[in-house]
Design a protein around this motif. Sequence first.
Motif, mmCIF file in Angstrom:
data_model
loop_
_atom_site.group_PDB
_atom_site.id
_atom_site.type_symbol
_atom_site.label_atom_id
_atom_site.label_comp_id
_atom_site.label_asym_id
_atom_site.label_seq_id
_atom_site.Cartn_x
_atom_site.Cartn_y
_atom_site.Cartn_z
ATOM 1 N N HIS A 73 34.509 44.772 40.427
ATOM 2 C CA HIS A 73 33.739 45.936 40.852
ATOM 3 C C HIS A 73 32.828 46.414 39.726
ATOM 4 O O HIS A 73 31.641 46.730 39.961
ATOM 5 N N VAL A 74 33.319 46.474 38.511
ATOM 6 C CA VAL A 74 32.515 46.915 37.366
ATOM 7 C C VAL A 74 31.363 45.932 37.131
ATOM 8 O O VAL A 74 30.213 46.345 36.877
ATOM 9 N N ARG A 75 31.633 44.627 37.222
ATOM 10 C CA ARG A 75 30.561 43.632 37.047
ATOM 11 C C ARG A 75 29.473 43.812 38.106
ATOM 12 O O ARG A 75 28.274 43.738 37.805
ATOM 13 N N ASP A 76 29.892 44.044 39.349
ATOM 14 C CA ASP A 76 28.921 44.252 40.426
ATOM 15 C C ASP A 76 28.079 45.491 40.167
ATOM 16 O O ASP A 76 26.856 45.481 40.370
ATOM 17 N N LEU A 77 28.706 46.580 39.718
ATOM 18 C CA LEU A 77 27.960 47.801 39.408
ATOM 19 C C LEU A 77 26.965 47.570 38.278
ATOM 20 O O LEU A 77 25.811 48.036 38.338
ATOM 21 N N LEU A 78 27.369 46.874 37.228
ATOM 22 C CA LEU A 78 26.469 46.589 36.117
ATOM 23 C C LEU A 78 25.305 45.711 36.556
ATOM 24 O O LEU A 78 24.144 45.930 36.161
ATOM 25 N N ARG A 79 25.600 44.710 37.369
ATOM 26 C CA ARG A 79 24.552 43.830 37.869
ATOM 27 C C ARG A 79 23.556 44.607 38.721
ATOM 28 O O ARG A 79 22.334 44.453 38.593
ATOM 29 N N GLU A 80 24.061 45.488 39.580
ATOM 30 C CA GLU A 80 23.192 46.291 40.423
ATOM 31 C C GLU A 80 22.377 47.274 39.587
ATOM 32 O O GLU A 80 21.191 47.471 39.832
ATOM 33 N N GLY A 81 23.000 47.853 38.557
ATOM 34 C CA GLY A 81 22.266 48.762 37.674
ATOM 35 C C GLY A 81 21.156 48.036 36.922
ATOM 36 O O GLY A 81 20.040 48.568 36.770
ATOM 37 N N SER A 82 21.437 46.833 36.441
ATOM 38 C CA SER A 82 20.408 46.046 35.752
ATOM 39 C C SER A 82 19.270 45.719 36.691
ATOM 40 O O SER A 82 18.097 45.762 36.302
ATOM 41 N N ARG A 83 19.585 45.398 37.935
ATOM 42 C CA ARG A 83 18.547 45.071 38.915
ATOM 43 C C ARG A 83 17.664 46.289 39.190
ATOM 44 O O ARG A 83 16.433 46.165 39.261
ATOM 45 N N ILE A 84 18.264 47.465 39.317
ATOM 46 C CA ILE A 84 17.498 48.693 39.579
ATOM 47 C C ILE A 84 16.594 49.011 38.402
ATOM 48 O O ILE A 84 15.418 49.388 38.580
ATOM 49 N N ILE A 85 17.078 48.832 37.176
ATOM 50 C CA ILE A 85 16.276 49.125 35.979
ATOM 51 C C ILE A 85 15.103 48.161 35.889
ATOM 52 O O ILE A 85 13.973 48.550 35.524
ATOM 53 N N GLU A 86 15.287 46.891 36.240
ATOM 54 C CA GLU A 86 14.215 45.904 36.188
ATOM 55 C C GLU A 86 13.120 46.206 37.193
ATOM 56 O O GLU A 86 11.972 45.847 36.991
#
Length: 88
Positions: A73-86
């Motif tokens: 779950h934490v990995r998915d949140l980080l991946r989604e956060g990185s995608r939003i920032i990009e």
Amino acid sequence: MTGSHQRNTEAMRQTPRCGAKTRRGTACQAPSVRGKKRCRMHGGAKGSGAPVGNQNAFKHGMYTHDSLEFQKHVRDLLREGSRIIEEF
């Protein structure tokens, strides 16, 4: 210097043997502990063997089902956060 008396070793030779498999693959030839099938070195001694239950297996909980799900779950949140920032 050896004594001149005869030794009575019959009882010692008649005791049951351990029979645990050694590293060479042969049976252990040590006498078994009274009332047990193994010698003192292969589990016949009092207090030998693993403790009751599976208490030694649990050390830190890092690989429990709940912990692995949380890590995913934490990995998915980080991946989604990185995608939003990009996107910005």
